[in-house]
Scaffold this motif. Structure first.
Motif, short mmCIF file in Angstrom:
data_model
loop_
_atom_site.label_atom_id
_atom_site.label_comp_id
_atom_site.label_asym_id
_atom_site.label_seq_id
_atom_site.Cartn_x
_atom_site.Cartn_y
_atom_site.Cartn_z
N ASP A 381 55.77 40.97 31.98
CA ASP A 381 54.65 41.86 31.62
C ASP A 381 55.07 43.31 31.65
OD1 ASP A 381 52.58 40.10 31.10
OD2 ASP A 381 52.19 39.79 33.25
N MET A 382 55.72 43.66 32.77
CA MET A 382 56.11 45.05 32.93
C MET A 382 57.15 45.45 31.88
SD MET A 382 57.74 46.99 36.19
CE MET A 382 56.33 46.79 37.28
N LEU A 383 58.14 44.59 31.68
CA LEU A 383 59.20 44.91 30.72
C LEU A 383 58.63 45.10 29.31
CD1 LEU A 383 62.24 45.30 30.14
CD2 LEU A 383 62.37 42.85 29.65
N LEU A 384 57.78 44.16 28.88
CA LEU A 384 57.22 44.26 27.52
C LEU A 384 56.34 45.49 27.37
CD1 LEU A 384 56.43 40.50 26.80
CD2 LEU A 384 58.17 41.92 25.69
N GLY A 385 55.62 45.84 28.44
CA GLY A 385 54.77 47.04 28.42
C GLY A 385 55.61 48.30 28.30
N THR A 386 56.69 48.37 29.08
CA THR A 386 57.58 49.53 29.05
C THR A 386 58.20 49.69 27.67
OG1 THR A 386 58.10 49.09 31.35
CG2 THR A 386 59.59 50.57 30.18
N LEU A 387 58.64 48.58 27.10
CA LEU A 387 59.30 48.64 25.79
C LEU A 387 58.31 49.01 24.69
CD1 LEU A 387 61.59 45.56 26.27
CD2 LEU A 387 62.36 47.93 26.05
N LYS A 388 57.09 48.55 24.84
CA LYS A 388 56.05 48.91 23.85
C LYS A 388 55.87 50.42 23.83
CE LYS A 388 51.80 47.44 24.75
NZ LYS A 388 50.77 48.46 25.04
N ALA A 389 55.85 51.00 25.01
CA ALA A 389 55.69 52.46 25.10
C ALA A 389 56.86 53.19 24.44
CB ALA A 389 55.54 52.87 26.55
N GLN A 390 58.00 52.49 24.37
CA GLN A 390 59.17 53.11 23.74
C GLN A 390 59.32 52.71 22.27
OE1 GLN A 390 62.80 52.83 26.16
NE2 GLN A 390 61.53 52.54 27.98
N GLY A 391 58.32 52.04 21.72
CA GLY A 391 58.33 51.76 20.29
C GLY A 391 58.87 50.39 19.90
N PHE A 392 58.93 49.46 20.83
CA PHE A 392 59.42 48.10 20.51
C PHE A 392 58.37 47.04 20.83
CE2 PHE A 392 63.26 50.48 21.76
CZ PHE A 392 64.08 50.26 20.66
N TYR A 393 58.20 46.09 19.90
CA TYR A 393 57.60 44.81 20.27
C TYR A 393 58.79 43.90 20.55
CZ TYR A 393 53.09 46.40 18.51
OH TYR A 393 51.91 47.09 18.31
N ALA A 394 59.18 43.82 21.82
CA ALA A 394 60.48 43.23 22.15
C ALA A 394 60.49 41.71 22.12
CB ALA A 394 60.92 43.72 23.52
N GLY A 395 59.32 41.08 22.15
CA GLY A 395 59.31 39.62 22.11
C GLY A 395 57.97 39.08 22.57
N ILE A 396 57.87 37.76 22.56
CA ILE A 396 56.62 37.09 22.94
C ILE A 396 56.67 36.72 24.42
CG2 ILE A 396 55.19 35.04 22.55
CD1 ILE A 396 56.38 34.99 19.68
N ASN A 397 55.61 37.04 25.12
CA ASN A 397 55.52 36.71 26.53
C ASN A 397 55.14 35.23 26.68
OD1 ASN A 397 55.07 36.65 29.26
ND2 ASN A 397 53.95 38.61 29.29
N LEU A 398 56.15 34.40 26.87
CA LEU A 398 55.93 32.94 26.86
C LEU A 398 55.04 32.46 28.01
CD1 LEU A 398 59.43 31.54 25.79
CD2 LEU A 398 57.38 31.79 24.39
N GLY A 399 55.05 33.21 29.10
CA GLY A 399 54.20 32.83 30.24
C GLY A 399 52.73 32.77 29.86
N ASN A 400 52.35 33.52 28.81
CA ASN A 400 50.95 33.48 28.37
C ASN A 400 50.64 32.24 27.54
OD1 ASN A 400 50.62 35.89 29.64
ND2 ASN A 400 50.72 37.15 27.79
N LEU A 401 51.67 31.53 27.12
CA LEU A 401 51.46 30.28 26.37
C LEU A 401 51.63 29.07 27.27
CD1 LEU A 401 53.37 30.99 23.01
CD2 LEU A 401 50.89 30.85 23.32
N GLU A 402 52.60 29.18 28.20
CA GLU A 402 52.90 28.06 29.09
C GLU A 402 53.19 28.61 30.49
OE1 GLU A 402 55.82 25.24 26.80
OE2 GLU A 402 55.95 27.29 26.05
N VAL A 403 52.44 28.13 31.45
CA VAL A 403 52.60 28.63 32.83
C VAL A 403 54.04 28.43 33.32
CG1 VAL A 403 51.70 28.44 35.18
CG2 VAL A 403 50.21 27.98 33.21
N SER A 404 54.66 27.32 32.91
CA SER A 404 56.02 27.00 33.39
C SER A 404 57.06 27.99 32.87
CB SER A 404 56.40 25.58 32.96
OG SER A 404 56.41 25.54 31.54
#
Lengths: 436, 483
Positions: A381-404
């Motif tokens: 969560d934190m990494l994707l948020g930080t990268l978004k602020a820097q202009g990147f959609y760096a990838g899909i947060n898989l934890g939001n699709l599958e808890v495992s």
């Protein structure tokens, strides 16, 4: 009024012919107690003002970041000719081609589409397209049940988790059993109608499924493979490894992301199963003068003829999106598609290698990957948020699709991404992980 | 006779249509032979101009709304405003990635969520339903969702029911959908007024009926006066009332399915809200529900909190997922654009003009064709060509004749309950002048049938091809160009 051409004189004359006093009388057959006088909606807008309103809405969406999102929806190059041709209103304002003589344009496009899909997948017949990849996979599962007259579907753990849910929804109402399994450990027996797997799988891994399809055929069960059409520019086609039904989402073939739709679904199979295919099929025949032409064929499978005994309730195809794919594949051609696939593969391999060097990050895939792979970090969560602020959609947060898969990120690389963008992403991720 | 050139015939070895960016990273080793294809897929090899000319020429072989009048019953082929295409094509919508939803980046998609929430709201107002979902990807997909929710409702009460009731005038998708969700279909015949026979319906209604699916107005263009009684009887057995919104165009702004007591409705936005047919799709089939069925909606939606828009997930009783995200979002946008431009009065006016046009045709043609249910119709009227049978002329002959004069054929042989049916739906966007030309041509067809019926089998004559041999198409199946 916009879009209604009637002048007051027209209305008066027409009402007179009908024998009614006023427009209200046109609704005399509706019981008075049920009628309403008005709708609680704003007044209509002129075109200019409406456009400004939508423009303001569009501005509240962010589409300017460097995109490494995939997961079934890819940011590929769309040649300008795809838009120019598919925006011809002779295509997009046409009706379903039931009247063959008045629809040879659409019908030939779809015949070419079916031919292209067969050549790409190694299958023998394709329909004229489905809603999307996920519903195509669900329909393929129902098809396997119909063909084998068995009542159990196995679903590989590498299948797109959203598609999995949709398949399960479709199956649950028919009381068809389904189970999520691992191809390497699965037992197949005579109760299995079909085995659904995805290659490259949702997490980007490419595997050799030949042993699985052979095992399935020993037990007369069907092999159903969901795939990524761009990858078929490089990886083995499903036909050559013994697959019985192929499905895919066609967004990647010249269609916009458009927040997930419209896209279209591919479904193709072996000729012996054509009567069990859902949806429209186009065939070539002769007219009464012996001239070649195209028609909708095998319509006895469909709802408008067969009603409750139809192979599916589907009543449309995603025609315009299949048209775009046909134009896209014609433009790309034999060499172009292979080149797009190679660019995606090479660029992704470069990024994967560079990221593997970073501390605090692990590459999750153990098998070879095509253009997507999964990384694991301490706090996605934190990494994707930080990268978004820097202009990147760096990838899909898989934890939001599958808890495992908490803290795992799915990264995709298309041919659009440059070395510079990838180097910047690596630096940004390195920086973000370091700060922690 | 070989007359057709496909992309494969036009292919020339070594020709390219697209130049791609150069590889700008060091080359890694390959995937390995076992995983890679040995030869490239046999796609055509064409230049950009080859492709452009080929598809431009193919487009000219189509009828389309922009070229032709489509009096197609049940299909609502109205004009598709150009502004809707321009709106949906804006980069802010077209380039938006759906997995931003997965990441929960709602602040990056406020515009998209706003448009979905607004569409949900205006559809609730137009139909009188309590909640809407825009996730179904077509009308038939919406039907499936509707019946799934009804099924979930009955299961939640501890009893899975067995039957779905449809009238014999229904669209094929209704029974096909019921079967797809695991129901047996009970078909009720129509009465002498073209409505579902109430007594027959009453006799079949029982506690094992899960739902009654009705198209209102029906496919004969008739508004069922006993609609409220039907709803009340079904509800007395706790069966759900399903409204097939295919013909909503006739009554929007005039009467609302939710007010009558319907529990679920699907809409076909390519009909009612002018999104392009696209030659067969994409459609979009938003579904509205009553309070009773709201808990069963799919697992994704949008809600407004103050000035912010948020994603919602389905509740514990949700039927689950039927589309990955918001279905054919780009189509929903076009529908919202159309509704925004029409506004409250424009919507009411559209229905009035659609009904005006249909009745005008009915009256102009009543002396020339048999009209089995000759009463005030709604958006469409159904004629029969059976009076021409003695001349050997069929509904299909009339359809093919019209093609040659630039009119798309009406819907023929549907509804199934009318012999030699010719089903005509002009829509509100056609002018009196166009409709007069069409009626004149229909009258000329009848005259020709009486004077020289043998002519009919030769139509169409001007389209480059004439009538297809459909039997041959099945007997010598050719569904792809061989390598």
């Amino acid at each position: 009024m916009p879009y209604t051409p009637h002048t007051p004189t027209d209305v008066t004359q027409m009402l007179e012919v009908i024998g009614l006093k006023n427009e209200e009388a046109l609704f005399d057959s509706v019981p008075a107690a049920l009628k309403i006088d008005s709708l609680n909606l704003p007044d209509g807008l002129d075109e200019y003002t409406a456009f400004a309103q939508f423009k303001a809405m569009a501005a509240k969406n962010s589409t300017d970041k460097v995109c490494f999102l995939g997961g079934g929806y890819y940011d590929h190059i769309i040649p300008a000719a795809v838009d120019a041709l598919s925006m011809r209103s002779e295509f997009y304002t046409a009706y379903t081609p039931y009247q063959a003589e008045a629809s040879q344009g659409t019908l030939q496009v779809l015949y070419e589409y079916q031919s292209l899909i067969c050549r790409l997948t190694g299958m023998e017949v394709s329909n004229a397209s489905m809603y999307d990849g996920a519903t195509a996979l669900a329909e393929a599962a129902l098809m396997a049940v119909r063909i084998t007259k068995r009542n159990k579907i196995l679903i590989d753990k590498g299948v797109n988790p959203q598609a999995l849910k949709i398949v399960q929804t479709y199956l649950s109402f028919r009381e068809i059993a389904s189970e999520v399994v691992d191809a390497d450990a699965v037992e197949i027996d005579e109760s299995v109608a079909g085995y659904l797997f995805q290659n490259p799988n949702f997490y980007g891994s490419v595997k050799d499924f030949t042993a699985l399809t052979e095992k399935l055929h020993v037990h007369k069960a069907l092999a159903v493979m969901s795939t990524y059409p761009i990858a078929l520019g490089k990886i083995k086609d499903p036909g050559s490894i013994g697959v019985d039904i192929v499905t895919a989402d066609g967004q990647c073939l010249g269609n916009y992301l458009s927040f997930g739709g419209p896209t279209f679904g591919i479904i193709a199979t072996r000729e012996q199963y054509i009567r069990d295919l859902p949806g429209r099929i186009i065939g070539k025949t002769l007219d009464k003068d012996g001239k070649e032409l195209f028609v909708l064929t095998m319509q006895a499978r469909e709802q408008h003829i067969r009603r409750q005994r139809a192979t599916s309730n589907i009543c449309s195809n995603q025609n315009l999106m299949a048209l775009r794919a046909t134009i896209y594949l014609s433009l790309m051609g034999r060499e172009g598609l292979a080149e797009v696939a190679e660019l995606c593969y090479q660029k992704s391999a470069y990024l994967k290698k560079a990221l593997a060097q970073l501390k605090g990050l692990k590459i999750v895939n153990t098998e070879p990957t095509f253009n997507e792979f999964v990384i694991e970090v301490a706090d996605a969560d934190m990494l994707l948020g930080t990268l978004k602020a820097q202009g990147f959609y760096a990838g899909i947060n898989l934890g939001n699709l599958e808890v495992s898969r908490k803290n795992q990120i799915l990264i995709a690389v298309s041919e659009k991404r440059t070395k510079a963008e990838m180097d910047q992403l690596v630096a940004a991720i390195g920086g973000a992980l370091c700060v922690r | 006779m070989r007359t057709i050139e496909t992309i494969f015939d036009l292919s020339v070895e070594g020709r390219r249509g697209v130049k791609l960016p150069a590889l700008d990273v060091p080359v890694s080793e390959g995937l390995g032979q076992a995983l890679c294809r040995e030869t490239a897929a046999a796609l055509p090899q064409m230049s950009e101009l080859d492709v452009v000319r080929h598809y431009t020429n193919l487009s000219a072989k189509n009828f389309s709304i922009d070229k032709n009048f489509y009096p197609l019953g049940s299909c609502t082929m109205k004009y598709n405003p150009k502004i809707a295409e321009k709106i949906a094509g804006m980069e802010g919508f077209a380039a938006l990635h759906p997995h931003l939803i997965t990441n929960g980046f709602t602040e990056e998609m406020q515009g998209a969520l706003e448009s979905i929430e607004r569409l949900q709201s205006v559809l609730c107002e137009i139909t009188g339903m309590q909640a809407f979902t825009t996730t179904p990807q077509a009308g038939a997909h919406g039907e499936m969702l509707g019946i799934m929710m009804i099924d979930a409702y009955h299961r939640s009460k501890g009893h899975k029911r067995k039957y779905v009731i449809v009238p014999d005038s229904s669209h094929g998708t209704n029974p096909a959908t019921a079967a797809m969700v695991g129901y047996q279909v009970i078909t009720i015949k129509s009465d002498e007024n073209g409505m579902m026979d109430f007594e027959a319906f009453k006799a079949k209604m029982n506690d094992e009926v899960a739902a009654v699916m009705l198209t209102v107005p029906n496919t004969l263009g008739i508004y069922n006066k006993r609609i409220k009684e039907i709803c009340d009887l079904a509800h007395s057995h706790d069966a759900m009332m399903y409204y097939d919104g295919a013909n909503l165009n006739a009554i929007m702004g005039r009467v609302r399915p939710g007010d009558i007591g319907f529990d679920v409705i699907h809409l076909n936005v390519h009909k009612t809200f002018a999104t392009p047919h696209g030659g067969g799709g994409p459609g979009s089939g938003p579904v509205g529900v009553s309070r009773t069925l709201e808990p069963f909606l799919p697992d994704i939606g949008v809600a407004k909190h103050g000035e912010q828009y948020a994603l919602t997930t389905g509740g514990a009783q949700s039927v689950g997922k039927i589309s990955p995200f918001f279905g054919n979002y780009g189509i929903s946008l076009r529908a919202l654009a159309y509704i925004t431009i029409l506004g409250a009065n424009g919507i009411r006016n559209s229905a009035a003009k659609a009904v005006l046009n249909a009745n005008y045709i009915r009256v102009r043609l009543r002396e020339h064709f048999d009209i089995p249910y000759d009463t005030l119709c709604m958006h469409e009227c159904v004629l029969s060509a059976k009076t021409l049978a003695k001349e050997g002329v069929t509904a299909m002959d009339i359809a093919k004749y019209l093609l040659d004069f630039g009119f798309h054929a009406p819907t023929v042989y549907f509804p199934l309950i009318v012999k030699e049916a010719i089903m005509i739906e002009p829509t509100e966007t056609e002018s009196k002048q166009t409709i007069d030309r069409f009626c004149d041509r229909m009258i000329a067809a009848v005259k020709l049938a009486h004077e020289d019926a043998s002519q009919f089998k030769t139509y169409p004559r001007t389209l480059g091809v004439c009538r297809p041999d459909d039997t041959l198409a099945i007997k010598q199946l050719n569904v792809r160009q061989p390598l």
